[in-house]
Design an enzyme around this catalytic site. Structure first.
Site, short mmCIF file in Angstrom:
data_model
loop_
_atom_site.label_atom_id
_atom_site.label_comp_id
_atom_site.label_asym_id
_atom_site.label_seq_id
_atom_site.Cartn_x
_atom_site.Cartn_y
_atom_site.Cartn_z
N ARG A 12 22.53 -1.49 -16.84
CA ARG A 12 21.79 -2.75 -16.86
C ARG A 12 20.31 -2.52 -16.54
O ARG A 12 19.92 -1.51 -15.96
CB ARG A 12 22.40 -3.72 -15.85
CG ARG A 12 22.43 -3.18 -14.43
CD ARG A 12 23.28 -4.05 -13.51
NE ARG A 12 23.32 -3.51 -12.16
CZ ARG A 12 24.19 -2.60 -11.74
NH1 ARG A 12 25.09 -2.13 -12.58
NH2 ARG A 12 24.16 -2.15 -10.50
N GLY A 49 24.49 -19.02 -13.31
CA GLY A 49 24.93 -19.92 -14.37
C GLY A 49 25.35 -19.22 -15.63
O GLY A 49 25.22 -19.76 -16.72
N GLY A 50 25.85 -18.01 -15.48
CA GLY A 50 26.28 -17.24 -16.64
C GLY A 50 27.55 -17.80 -17.26
O GLY A 50 28.17 -18.74 -16.75
N ARG A 51 27.96 -17.18 -18.33
CA ARG A 51 29.14 -17.63 -19.06
C ARG A 51 30.40 -17.12 -18.37
O ARG A 51 30.67 -15.92 -18.36
CB ARG A 51 29.07 -17.14 -20.50
CG ARG A 51 30.18 -17.68 -21.39
CD ARG A 51 29.88 -17.34 -22.83
NE ARG A 51 30.85 -17.90 -23.74
CZ ARG A 51 31.95 -17.26 -24.15
NH1 ARG A 51 32.19 -16.04 -23.71
NH2 ARG A 51 32.79 -17.84 -24.99
N ASN A 89 29.08 0.23 -16.45
CA ASN A 89 28.03 -0.77 -16.56
C ASN A 89 26.68 -0.07 -16.56
O ASN A 89 26.44 0.84 -15.76
CB ASN A 89 28.11 -1.76 -15.38
CG ASN A 89 26.95 -2.73 -15.35
OD1 ASN A 89 25.90 -2.44 -14.77
ND2 ASN A 89 27.13 -3.88 -15.96
N HIS A 116 35.91 1.22 -15.56
CA HIS A 116 34.78 0.30 -15.56
C HIS A 116 33.51 1.10 -15.82
O HIS A 116 33.35 2.22 -15.32
CB HIS A 116 34.67 -0.42 -14.21
CG HIS A 116 33.31 -0.98 -13.92
ND1 HIS A 116 32.41 -0.34 -13.09
CD2 HIS A 116 32.68 -2.09 -14.37
CE1 HIS A 116 31.30 -1.05 -13.03
NE2 HIS A 116 31.43 -2.11 -13.80
#
Length: 303
Positions: free
Chosen positions: A113, A261-263, A111, A109
């Site tokens: 951001r 409310g992300g995908r 990430n 993993h």
């Protein structure tokens, strides 16, 4: 700080380039192309999900870029930051999880951001976060040493103490409290980074992202063709269950994505394709499966 539109654009351009570089390196190893899924978020923003399923090496993998905006922060981001109330916000990042088919090749993993909240007449509030961690099913000390060595190299230009700090942060973060066990052999993790200024913080994030290929591809090439049988495959799918448990119960990125409310498809692309759970199963004492817990799922100084 640099004016927020310019700062955001420079981070976004870097992240898009990072995504493409990583996908190109992974495609070279697998021999199969990653699919492209471009999506828009109704509340603002969107992203590009690069996905591979049933590849030659990767049973499933995703390298996602997202840049989303909004007006009301989800609880996972605002709980400890009351000063963010009422501000517009935007979040962007590259997040990847790779699940090789071969049980001797570890899951990984990574990430990186960037988050910024803005209000008219006020200074932007911003920070960087990220890291990478390795989750083997059958442990090899040389793999863990290599991964941690590259992680340390990514941070060395920014302070001699950072690797120790971010390694411990990773050990503490990627820990299944309800199991009282580590998810894997760790790596580095950082969040809320806004000192000593935007340029240096951004440079640190870039260094972490740029070192990912070096940290993982040599391990993958070494292990991807190791012979295995049903026993190893069965243990791999069992241990993948721990990965699912962590992502759905503890992972801040998953929670932020779902609460904002992300995908959903892109948020949950980290899930392994084949997983099993057993009731109170224990590996045979002295077996390679038992060695994972006793020798690798422990906090230790690998280098």
């Amino acid at each position: 700080m640099t004016s927020s539109p310019i700062a955001s654009l420079s981070v976004k351009n870097y992240l898009l380039d990072l995504q493409q570089r990583i996908v190109s390196a992974l495609e070279e190893v697998d021999g199969q192309a990653f699919g492209v899924d471009t999506w828009q978020r109704p509340e603002g923003g969107g992203g590009i999900s690069r996905i591979i399923e049933n590849g030659n090496v990767f049973e499933r993998g995703g390298v996602g870029f997202s840049h989303v905006t909004g007006k009301n922060l989800p609880p996972s981001a605002a709980a400890n930051r009351p000063e963010l109330a009422g501000r517009n916000w935007e979040a962007m990042g590259v997040s990847l999880v790779l699940h090789p088919r071969n049980p001797y090749a570890p899951t990984v993993h990574m990430n990186v951001r960037f988050f910024i909240a803005m209000a008219e007449g006020q200074e932007p509030i911003w920070w960087f976060g990220g890291g990478m961690d390795l989750t083997p099913y059958y442990g090899f000390e040389e793999d863990a040493r290599h991964f941690h060595q590259v992680c340390r190299e990514s941070l060395q230009p920014f302070g001699d103490d950072l690797h120790t700090k971010y390694k411990k942060w990773c050990d503490d973060y990627f820990y299944l409290k309800h199991r009282q066990e580590a998810r894997g052999v760790g790596g580095i993790f950082f969040d809320d980074l806004n000192e000593p200024g935007f340029e240096k913080c951004f440079a640190l994030q870039q260094s972490v992202g740029d070192h990912f290929i070096e940290s993982y591809i040599p391990i993958l090439k070494l292990r991807k063709d190791t012979p295995y049988g049903e026993r190893e495959r069965d243990f791999q799918t069992y241990r993948r269950g721990r990965y699912v448990e962590f992502n759905l119960v503890f992972d801040r990125g998953t929670l932020f994505g779902l609460q904002s409310g992300g995908r959903t498809e892109s948020i949950l692309m980290s899930m392994p394709p084949v997983v099993t759970w057993r009731y109170n199963w224990q590996p045979e004492a002295g077996s390679p499966e038992a060695k994972l817990a006793t020798d690798f799922l422990v906090h230790r100084d690998w280098i």
